[in-house]
Structures are given as structure tokens and as C-alpha cells.
Scaffold this motif. Structure first.
Motif: not given
Length: 354
Positions: A220-221, A223, A261-262, A283, A286, A300, A315-317, A319
Motif C-alpha cells: 500500500y502506498d 499505511d 494512492q492506495t 468512500y 474494503r 466492501s 483499504a481504499f484507493t 480516487d
């Protein structure tokens, strides 16, 4: 898209001093919520039970800012650096003590914690590490450290008198074990003596265990760690202040990520009694791990429900650019006792997507 309730958005707009324009901007993630100025707090000298009163000069602005920086470091998983012994063992020194801890503007408490911070230091180790935790007890009563979710030897488990007695005031005890594959993931440590008092007062922290080979875990980008806590102030019986990384809004640390970024959020419920139900407006999250165990089929969800002692990795992106509320959805967890200046409080913060 998940957004705050209209009543909560009105609070944000009023606090921002922007009326309906502010309401619109917060609604669509254009502006961040305001950050209040610093203030101190006090404790009751008549009892060992942690309490908090109205603002005093017990903590200076500089001290509060330093404590708020600790919360930011916790969010960013700035781990405690161990002493490396001659045989390669990683040794961590813990001192349990009482100290003044700022919760939000105008409110502090007599905290009971490890190394003068709430939660205690982030510990990060990997499979194969030999670790030693030297715990000194400067509290007014016995204490222990229990390694929640870690299958350590029974005499290292920190459960009083099973078989080791608790650490007496003024005493010390050394916990030693080797980190195994079973321990990989997000976990936490906490007192197992007078749990309801000591855990809520701050005797807890997060331990993150990585595999021996970092390529074995997803990348992950970003944490980040959000320890979701609760405490009791003003002598009440039920938890009434709810925190993220030891701080209630507006002192709770804010996370900034770049668009695209993730992001992995490690959520740990360090509350002694209360559930948290967390959401990130705008958002879907997950769920990728629970209690340190990866899920083969991530779920999700819009709201993550976390019971006391549980850990959940989500986790999420990133976006959707903007400033998004990350907050509890339980209304009683979103106000600060005696705070007449800001209707918002408790377990909430802002995630900025740039």
C-alpha cells in the motif's frame, strides 16, 4: 456516496463561520473542518481514578502541541526503536506511570499509560525476532502487559497469577518471546489488571507484526494507524470521551494522502467497553484483515463495526479529491463533555485527498 448527516454538516458550517456556503463546501469535500486552539486541563487530587476538569494551566500550549505530535506519529506508525542486545534480541523499555494528557481543548485527564503517552508506543517487529519488554511499574497499583492476539508462552501472557503475579508498584518484570508466523498482523497490548480502569486510562498500545519477507504482504502506498479509544472524565461510570490515537476532535490527527494512492488503515478498538462503527464519507472501504488475519475474500462496506479488543484492517484507493470526514457513526461517540465552543468532538477526524 456516504456523507455526514445534515445536522452534523450544519455544525461544521457553523464552526467554520461560513453558513450555507460552508455547508456546501463541507458536503462536497472542498474545505476541511476547523481546528480549535490549544488549552489545558486538570485532575482530581482526591482519588486514584483518572478524572478531568475544566481548563487550567496544568499543561502548557507547548506541552499540548508536543502530545498532539505524538498522536500524529502514532497515526503514521512511527515505531519505538529498541535496544539491540549482543545476541540480536530487541529490547524495549516500558515505564507505566500517571501523567497529565490533553484530550481536546479545555479538557485533560490523569492518564495511566506507557512511556508518558496514550496510546503507548507503537511496536513493530517481524517474524523471527527475539524480543524483550522490560516493564517498570510506577503506577499506584499493580499492572501487567497482555499481548492480545499473540500466542506467547503462558508465563509471558500478562494475565495476573496465571502463573505470574502482577507487577507490584515500584517493581519490574521482563516479558520475552520469539515472534512467530502466527503473530503476523495488527494487534495490541494492554494491561490485564483492573482492566476497566487501566485500559480506559491509557494502559494500551499497538503492536504490528510483519512477515520475515516483506514481499509476502500486499503493498500500500500509505499505511496508517487509527487506535479508537475511550475514557471516562468527570467521575462518570460510563465512557464519555472517545478518541482517535489518544485525542478527541479537534485534536485527533488528520491524514493527508495523494489522489490515486492506495491506503491501508489499521483500526484498533482499544476501548474497554464501547463499540465503534467507523465510516469514511465519500468512500467504500474494503475489509482486508480482522484481528491480524487476512480475509481471502475482502468485504466492501460503508461502515466498519469494531467491538472492544478487535482490530480491522481496511483499504481504499484515494480516487476522490477533497477533505473527507472519517468518523464514528454512533452519535454519542461524537461529542466532547463540557465543550460549549464546538458541537463536534469525539472519534472523528479528516482525511485529505490532494
Amino acid at each position: 456516496m456516504n456523507r455526514p448527516s445534515i445536522s452534523r454538516l450544519c455544525w461544521a458550517a457553523a464552526a467554520a463561520g461560513t453558513g450555507l456556503l460552508g455547508l456546501t463546501l463541507v458536503l462536497f469535500g472542498v474545505i476541511a473542518l476547523p481546528t480549535a486552539s490549544a488549552a489545558g486541563g486538570a485532575t482530581s487530587p482526591s482519588t486514584n481514578v483518572p478524572t478531568a476538569n475544566a481548563a487550567t494551566t496544568a499543561l502548557t500550549t507547548a506541552q499540548i502541541q508536543a502530545q498532539n505530535k505524538i498522536a500524529v506519529d502514532t497515526m503514521n506508525e512511527q515505531a519505538m526503536q529498541p535496544k539491540i542486545l549482543s545476541d540480536g534480541t530487541k529490547e524495549f523499555d516500558f515505564t507505566a506511570s500517571t501523567f497529565q494528557w490533553a484530550l481536546y481543548p479545555g479538557k485533560s485527564e490523569e492518564a495511566w499509560g506507557v512511556n508518558q503517552q496514550v496510546p503507548g508506543p507503537v511496536i513493530r517487529v517481524k517474524v523471527g525476532d527475539k524480543v524483550k519488554f522490560v516493564v517498570h511499574n510506577d503506577l499506584p497499583e499493580p499492572t501487567t502487559i497482555h499481548w492480545h492476539g499473540l500466542a506467547v508462552p503462558n508465563d509471558m501472557d500478562g494475565v495476573p497469577d496465571m502463573p505470574e503475579p502482577p507487577i507490584s508498584p515500584g517493581g519490574s518484570f521482563t516479558y520475552e518471546f520469539t515472534v512467530t508466523q502466527q503473530m503476523v498482523g495488527t494487534h495490541w497490548y494492554h494491561s490485564h489488571y483492573d482492566d476497566d480502569l487501566q485500559v480506559d486510562s491509557g494502559m494500551n498500545g499497538v503492536i504490528i507484526v510483519d512477515p520475515a519477507d516483506s514481499s509476502e504482504q500486499p503493498h500500500y502506498d500509505v499505511d496508517a494507524l487509527f487506535a479508537l479509544g475511550a475514557t471516562k472524565v468527570d467521575g462518570v461510570d460510563a465512557e464519555d470521551v472517545f478518541t482517535i490515537d489518544g485525542k478527541a476532535y479537534p485534536y485527533a490527527p488528520e491524514l493527508t494522502v495523494n489522489q490515486g494512492q492506495t491506503v491501508l488503515l489499521r483500526l484498533v478498538n482499544t476501548s474497554g467497553e464501547s463499540y465503534h462503527a467507523m465510516t469514511l464519507d465519500g468512500y467504500t472501504l474494503r475489509i482486508v484483515a480482522e484481528d491480524g488475519q487476512p480475509l481471502p475474500d475482502p468485504q466492501s462496506v460503508s461502515v466498519v463495526s469494531i467491538a472492544p479488543s478487535e482490530t480491522v484492517d481496511v483499504a481504499f484507493t484515494a480516487d476522490q479529491p477533497g477533505d473527507w470526514l472519517f468518523h464514528d457513526t454512533i452519535e454519542s461517540n461524537l461529542t466532547n463533555p463540557d465543550d460549549t465552543k464546538d458541537a463536534m468532538g469525539g472519534a472523528e477526524t479528516v482525511i485529505h485527498v490532494k
